[in-house]
Design a protein around this motif. Sequence first.
Motif, PDB file in Angstrom:
ATOM      1  N   THR A 132       0.829  -1.211   0.000  1.00 43.69           N
ATOM      2  CA  THR A 132       0.000   0.000   0.000  1.00 43.69           C
ATOM      3  C   THR A 132       0.864   1.262   0.000  1.00 43.69           C
ATOM      4  O   THR A 132       0.409   2.309  -0.441  1.00 43.69           O
ATOM      5  CB  THR A 132      -0.909   0.060   1.248  1.00 43.69           C
ATOM      6  OG1 THR A 132      -0.098   0.189   2.426  1.00 43.69           O
ATOM      7  CG2 THR A 132      -1.762  -1.179   1.378  1.00 43.69           C
ATOM      8  N   GLU A 133       2.084   1.160   0.507  1.00 44.06           N
ATOM      9  CA  GLU A 133       2.913   2.352   0.706  1.00 44.06           C
ATOM     10  C   GLU A 133       3.344   2.979  -0.629  1.00 44.06           C
ATOM     11  O   GLU A 133       3.023   4.140  -0.893  1.00 44.06           O
ATOM     12  CB  GLU A 133       4.118   2.031   1.600  1.00 44.06           C
ATOM     13  CG  GLU A 133       3.803   1.213   2.868  1.00 44.06           C
ATOM     14  CD  GLU A 133       3.024   1.987   3.938  1.00 44.06           C
ATOM     15  OE1 GLU A 133       2.782   3.176   3.730  1.00 44.06           O
ATOM     16  OE2 GLU A 133       2.676   1.387   4.978  1.00 44.06           O
ATOM     17  N   PRO A 134       4.042   2.212  -1.496  1.00 41.98           N
ATOM     18  CA  PRO A 134       4.392   2.801  -2.790  1.00 41.98           C
ATOM     19  C   PRO A 134       3.156   3.059  -3.654  1.00 41.98           C
ATOM     20  O   PRO A 134       3.156   3.969  -4.489  1.00 41.98           O
ATOM     21  CB  PRO A 134       5.297   1.744  -3.437  1.00 41.98           C
ATOM     22  CG  PRO A 134       4.938   0.455  -2.769  1.00 41.98           C
ATOM     23  CD  PRO A 134       4.556   0.831  -1.365  1.00 41.98           C
ATOM     24  N   GLU A 162       7.287  10.059   3.061  1.00 44.17           N
ATOM     25  CA  GLU A 162       7.098   9.178   4.220  1.00 44.17           C
ATOM     26  C   GLU A 162       6.470   7.846   3.831  1.00 44.17           C
ATOM     27  O   GLU A 162       6.780   6.811   4.436  1.00 44.17           O
ATOM     28  CB  GLU A 162       6.289   9.895   5.304  1.00 44.17           C
ATOM     29  CG  GLU A 162       7.175  10.921   6.001  1.00 44.17           C
ATOM     30  CD  GLU A 162       6.480  11.776   7.035  1.00 44.17           C
ATOM     31  OE1 GLU A 162       7.181  12.494   7.762  1.00 44.17           O
ATOM     32  OE2 GLU A 162       5.237  11.735   7.119  1.00 44.17           O
ATOM     33  N   GLU A 163       5.601   7.842   2.829  1.00 42.25           N
ATOM     34  CA  GLU A 163       5.087   6.551   2.362  1.00 42.25           C
ATOM     35  C   GLU A 163       6.257   5.738   1.800  1.00 42.25           C
ATOM     36  O   GLU A 163       6.313   4.517   1.964  1.00 42.25           O
ATOM     37  CB  GLU A 163       3.981   6.712   1.319  1.00 42.25           C
ATOM     38  CG  GLU A 163       2.720   7.453   1.796  1.00 42.25           C
ATOM     39  CD  GLU A 163       2.043   6.881   3.036  1.00 42.25           C
ATOM     40  OE1 GLU A 163       2.535   5.881   3.597  1.00 42.25           O
ATOM     41  OE2 GLU A 163       1.019   7.451   3.462  1.00 42.25           O
ATOM     42  N   GLY A 164       7.173   6.433   1.148  1.00 37.47           N
ATOM     43  CA  GLY A 164       8.393   5.758   0.680  1.00 37.47           C
ATOM     44  C   GLY A 164       9.157   5.162   1.856  1.00 37.47           C
ATOM     45  O   GLY A 164       9.645   4.033   1.793  1.00 37.47           O
ATOM     46  N   ARG A 165       9.246   5.898   2.935  1.00 40.12           N
ATOM     47  CA  ARG A 165       9.959   5.374   4.111  1.00 40.12           C
ATOM     48  C   ARG A 165       9.209   4.177   4.703  1.00 40.12           C
ATOM     49  O   ARG A 165       9.808   3.227   5.192  1.00 40.12           O
ATOM     50  CB  ARG A 165      10.143   6.457   5.173  1.00 40.12           C
ATOM     51  CG  ARG A 165      11.348   6.168   6.098  1.00 40.12           C
ATOM     52  CD  ARG A 165      11.307   6.914   7.408  1.00 40.12           C
ATOM     53  NE  ARG A 165      10.235   6.476   8.273  1.00 40.12           N
ATOM     54  CZ  ARG A 165      10.203   5.319   8.951  1.00 40.12           C
ATOM     55  NH1 ARG A 165      11.207   4.467   8.865  1.00 40.12           N
ATOM     56  NH2 ARG A 165       9.163   5.003   9.703  1.00 40.12           N
ATOM     57  N   HIS A 166       7.894   4.224   4.639  1.00 37.87           N
ATOM     58  CA  HIS A 166       7.127   3.081   5.142  1.00 37.87           C
ATOM     59  C   HIS A 166       7.410   1.831   4.299  1.00 37.87           C
ATOM     60  O   HIS A 166       7.406   0.713   4.811  1.00 37.87           O
ATOM     61  CB  HIS A 166       5.626   3.393   5.137  1.00 37.87           C
ATOM     62  CG  HIS A 166       5.259   4.421   6.175  1.00 37.87           C
ATOM     63  ND1 HIS A 166       3.978   4.887   6.334  1.00 37.87           N
ATOM     64  CD2 HIS A 166       6.021   5.049   7.107  1.00 37.87           C
ATOM     65  CE1 HIS A 166       3.969   5.775   7.322  1.00 37.87           C
ATOM     66  NE2 HIS A 166       5.191   5.890   7.798  1.00 37.87           N
ATOM     67  N   LEU A 167       7.614   2.036   3.016  1.00 42.41           N
ATOM     68  CA  LEU A 167       8.010   0.889   2.189  1.00 42.41           C
ATOM     69  C   LEU A 167       9.355   0.348   2.683  1.00 42.41           C
ATOM     70  O   LEU A 167       9.527  -0.859   2.846  1.00 42.41           O
ATOM     71  CB  LEU A 167       8.100   1.308   0.713  1.00 42.41           C
ATOM     72  CG  LEU A 167       8.682   0.255  -0.235  1.00 42.41           C
ATOM     73  CD1 LEU A 167       7.843  -1.018  -0.237  1.00 42.41           C
ATOM     74  CD2 LEU A 167       8.790   0.820  -1.656  1.00 42.41           C
ATOM     75  N   GLU A 252       4.425   9.018  12.131  1.00 42.29           N
ATOM     76  CA  GLU A 252       4.406   9.756  10.864  1.00 42.29           C
ATOM     77  C   GLU A 252       2.997   9.829  10.289  1.00 42.29           C
ATOM     78  O   GLU A 252       2.584  10.838   9.717  1.00 42.29           O
ATOM     79  CB  GLU A 252       5.334   9.082   9.857  1.00 42.29           C
ATOM     80  CG  GLU A 252       6.782   9.191  10.244  1.00 42.29           C
ATOM     81  CD  GLU A 252       7.671   8.268   9.436  1.00 42.29           C
ATOM     82  OE1 GLU A 252       8.664   8.738   8.901  1.00 42.29           O
ATOM     83  OE2 GLU A 252       7.369   7.067   9.345  1.00 42.29           O
ATOM     84  N   GLU A 253       2.258   8.726  10.460  1.00 35.70           N
ATOM     85  CA  GLU A 253       0.915   8.633   9.881  1.00 35.70           C
ATOM     86  C   GLU A 253       0.019   9.770  10.363  1.00 35.70           C
ATOM     87  O   GLU A 253      -0.837  10.267   9.620  1.00 35.70           O
ATOM     88  CB  GLU A 253       0.301   7.272  10.252  1.00 35.70           C
ATOM     89  CG  GLU A 253      -0.782   6.794   9.320  1.00 35.70           C
ATOM     90  CD  GLU A 253      -0.306   6.637   7.887  1.00 35.70           C
ATOM     91  OE1 GLU A 253       0.758   6.025   7.667  1.00 35.70           O
ATOM     92  OE2 GLU A 253      -0.982   7.139   6.997  1.00 35.70           O
ATOM     93  N   ALA A 254       0.227  10.188  11.602  1.00 30.54           N
ATOM     94  CA  ALA A 254      -0.622  11.242  12.163  1.00 30.54           C
ATOM     95  C   ALA A 254      -0.598  12.497  11.280  1.00 30.54           C
ATOM     96  O   ALA A 254      -1.618  13.180  11.132  1.00 30.54           O
ATOM     97  CB  ALA A 254      -0.162  11.580  13.583  1.00 30.54           C
TER      98      ALA A 254
END
Length: 496
Positions: A132-134, A162-167, A252-254
């Motif tokens: 879901t992140e990328p 940050e979504e990249g970092r979540h990946l 980060e999601e916040a």
Amino acid sequence: MSDTEAIHSSAFVEVNYDDKIPNNVNLNSDKQLQRALEEWQPQYLDWWQEAGPNCFQDADVYLRTAVGVDPKGWAVFDHVKMPEYRWGILLAPKEEGRTIPFGRHKGEPAWQEVPGEYRAILRRMIVVQGDTEPASVEQQRFLGKTAPSLYDLRNLFQVNDEEGRHLWAMVYLLVKYFGRDGRDEAQALLERRSADQDNPRILGAFNERTPDWLSFFMFTYFTDRDGKMQLAALAQSGFDPLSRTCRFMLTEEAHHLFVGETGVGRTIEATVNAMNAAGIKDPYDVEAIRKLGVIDLPTLQRKANFHMSVTRDLFGSEISSNGAELFSAGLKGRFEETRIEDDHVLADATYPVMRVKNGEIVTEDVPALSAINSRLLDDYIKDCQGGIDRWNRTIAKAGIDFQIKQPHKGFHRKIGEFAGHHITPEGELISAEEFEARKNEWLCTEADHDFINSLMKACYEPGQYASWIAAPRVGINNKPGDFEYVKIYESDGSAA
Ligand SMILES: [Fe+2]
Ligand SMILES: [Fe+2]
């Protein structure tokens, strides 16, 4: 958000910011892992260039970078070029003596290694989350071109980075704990593409388009909130590295949820202000309202209906043996598991689930274990309401008679108990024909989208905002109103 320009964490494992891959997992001491991640990194950057934000790769963006996990200060703010963002691997600190909080292994020490018997389902779960992140970055790829302000442009890129970092966070788990298979999965995460015919992202909502900024704000409010719920459930996991990874991701999601809530809120603010200035009280006087260059509230409601319904599908079937097994195995808990007052094993417990039976919507008690997904969905729906209430207060304060509402749980669903049924936002079961005939009342039409698109014109002047959205109350990191959040250069290909 912190008001300090740069804060470094001290109480936790020192993060070496100069490392190729900043981390607090002592990457230097695991050469094999380090090598694997350093091999993956250039491919990640290729993916970023190919599928990440279109243009703006040379722009200087005022970004927050995670450099530690101390709750008191974990971020630095600075202008950086997006490809030079330091995507790091950061885990929340280890809790000594942590035990598995639920399921059949409840009370046993949390696993520091993958439990052999659960290897396959654990890997699958991490892959689905990682995918879901990328995907969201890909969905949002073209939005920079029509940003309503530099402030919003910066927020988009912050979320993307940050979504990249979540990946990275999920890839770290796959590569470190799942050997060869994990490396293959890490590769595949860079190969799937949102909405690709042959190789799409795994979950439906992540193959939808995010074609305009209102969609982006709805997505970050409603769909990133699914992310929050999933991460919160995974943060309870008995597999400790997953738990620690997700706990930090939630921090980060916040911000993503903030971007969504305030984005929709500011859109509403611009609408009601323009209506009042023009002396329009009737929210359904759509033609007159649209002439003011703002988005009418009924269209906002239809847009929200879409995003809520596709996001609810992300929770999977309400009644699910897979959900039961993930819980019983101690891999994925409930929202705020440790705060729930029950035995956390649920062998004999029941949970009320709404479903369609004999042409009627009924609520039935089913075994709580098989209703884990249903419960997470219910918690999600509750969690959505806070921001909606705040939006409605803005509308009420402006003296306009309109409320944004959540549609019935069964509205426009493709997965789970309501799939194949036709239910109005008010919760009335109707025929397929009637739904088809009335769906323009509930979901945006092509004409609505054409109108929204007509407003999507870039506004890159510091401190200026497009007509349809109000300025934020405070700047990022308390920056002043005319702060240049993004410095755009000709080479960005975005000037035209
Ligand atoms: Fe994320
Ligand atoms: Fe997010």
